[in-house]
Design an enzyme around this catalytic site. Structure first.
Site, short mmCIF file in Angstrom:
data_model
loop_
_atom_site.label_atom_id
_atom_site.label_comp_id
_atom_site.label_asym_id
_atom_site.label_seq_id
_atom_site.Cartn_x
_atom_site.Cartn_y
_atom_site.Cartn_z
N SER A 92 0.85 -1.19 0.00
CA SER A 92 0.00 0.00 0.00
C SER A 92 0.89 1.23 0.00
CB SER A 92 -0.91 0.00 1.24
OG SER A 92 -1.73 1.15 1.24
N HIS A 96 2.54 12.08 -1.22
CA HIS A 96 2.09 13.47 -1.11
C HIS A 96 3.22 14.39 -1.58
CE1 HIS A 96 -1.64 12.72 1.07
NE2 HIS A 96 -1.00 11.93 1.92
N HIS A 106 -2.55 7.25 -4.63
CA HIS A 106 -2.68 6.10 -3.74
C HIS A 106 -2.74 4.84 -4.60
CE1 HIS A 106 -5.70 3.09 -2.25
NE2 HIS A 106 -4.80 3.02 -1.28
N ASN A 108 -2.84 0.33 -4.00
CA ASN A 108 -2.85 -0.77 -3.06
C ASN A 108 -3.14 -2.05 -3.82
OD1 ASN A 108 -4.99 -2.56 -1.32
ND2 ASN A 108 -3.31 -1.83 -0.05
N ARG A 110 -3.43 -6.36 -2.78
CA ARG A 110 -3.44 -7.18 -1.57
C ARG A 110 -4.05 -8.56 -1.84
NH1 ARG A 110 -7.01 -3.15 -1.68
NH2 ARG A 110 -9.22 -3.62 -1.46
N HIS A 175 -20.34 12.57 3.50
CA HIS A 175 -20.72 13.71 4.32
C HIS A 175 -20.42 15.04 3.63
CE1 HIS A 175 -16.50 12.94 5.19
NE2 HIS A 175 -16.37 14.16 5.68
N GLY A 258 -4.93 -4.89 15.10
CA GLY A 258 -3.73 -4.68 15.89
C GLY A 258 -2.51 -4.40 15.05
N GLY A 259 -2.72 -3.77 13.91
CA GLY A 259 -1.61 -3.45 13.03
C GLY A 259 -0.73 -2.35 13.60
N ARG A 260 0.34 -2.06 12.88
CA ARG A 260 1.32 -1.06 13.34
C ARG A 260 0.79 0.33 12.98
NH1 ARG A 260 6.26 1.26 11.20
NH2 ARG A 260 7.80 1.55 12.87
#
Length: 300
Positions: A92, A96, A106, A108, A110, A175, A258-260
């Protein structure tokens, strides 16, 4: 079915290295390499540059994580997978650039595998890429979308319109009632018609990232800009932050599993501004982004 996990993993590692090497050459500053382990299982390699010559902040992550129980974000649409062992791996990236005339990008790709003893493994691929300009250029949008189409055309004419619409629908701030950028392609849960086709399609998407983005980067990186353009860039980056924290499934999955955190939130831009009820001046280049680019259309 015996899933070739090492083959998939090696593809992701090679893709990360290829992209980082190319961007290091273009920027002139090396990316930091940060290998990490996940206590619950697995780990990854984060490659990051901050305050580069052209890239204000850019990161490309490889991760291969696993666990005994799927997080809620993964089973929301597939409740039958609850309780299975799982593995997720992929690359991923978010770049910028400092120059407001160079779009944020972007990408990704997977692979997800869920296994249970005595049953066939459940697998799928996902991925895509999308472009977020601050000042729109038609030739850039056309080139990016044409390259996305080239990635998918060998697999059948039906894939590009489907994945383009999926991208337009997904990268949309409900939104705000506006798209995040000019889109690209996006897909998830891909497991038909067969494993080899899905794996090859995902690889084609990953392999087409540099051809899609580098010509735009090279065309715009030396354009002159001032405080006005930087100010508008910071304002529009706020939309990027809002999407990633409110809607992005990858961010939610990473945090819930619980990823980094440092790697998950690598996609955040370094300088951002918010304003109350701001509108661009009529007829301005900033207004043209909204009128001519932030609307789903067939760029090819």
């Amino acid at each position: 079915m015996n899933i070739p996990k090492e083959t998939i993993k090696n593809y992701f590692l090679n893709l990360q290295e290829t992209i980082v090497s190319r961007m290091e050459t273009l920027d002139g500053k090396p990316f930091r390499r940060d290998a990490w382990d996940r206590p619950e299982g697995g780990g990854g390699i984060s490659r990051l540059v901050e305050e580069g010559n052209f890239l204000e902040r850019a990161g490309a992550n490889f991760s291969h994580v696993m666990g005994e129980k799927l997080p809620p974000s993964a089973t929301a649409h597939r409740p039958e997978l609850a309780g299975r062992r799982w593995e997720a791996m992929g690359v991923s990236l978010v770049f910028h650039p400092r120059n407001p005339y160079v779009p944020t990008v972007h990408m990704n790709v997977r692979c997800f595998i869920a296994e249970k003893e005595g049953e066939e493994p459940v697998w799928w691929f996902g991925g895509g890429m999308d472009l977020t300009p601050y000042y729109g250029f038609e030739e850039d949008a056309v080139h990016f979308h044409a390259t996305c189409k080239q990635a998918l055309t060998p697999f059948g004419a039906e894939w590009h319109p489907r994945f383009k619409k999926w991208c337009d629908d997904y990268f949309f701030l409900k939104h705000r009632n506006e798209p995040r950028g000019v889109g690209g392609i996006f897909f998830d849960d891909l497991n038909t018609p067969d494993f080899d086709t899905c794996f090859n399609l995902m690889q084609s998407v990953g392999d087409h990232f540099l051809p899609a983005y580098v010509p735009i980067f090279e065309r715009r990186k030396d354009m002159n800009f001032g405080e006005r353009e930087r100010d508008f860039q910071a304002y529009r980056r706020g939309r990027y932050v809002e999407f990633n924290l409110v809607f992005d499934r990858g961010t939610l999955f990473g945090l819930q599993s619980g990823g980094r955190t440092e790697s998950i939130l690598m996609s955040m831009p370094p300088i951002v501004k918010w304003r109350y009820d701001w509108k661009p001046e009529a007829g301005s280049p900033e207004a043209r982004l909204y009128s001519d680019f932030l609307a789903a259309k067939d760029w090819t």
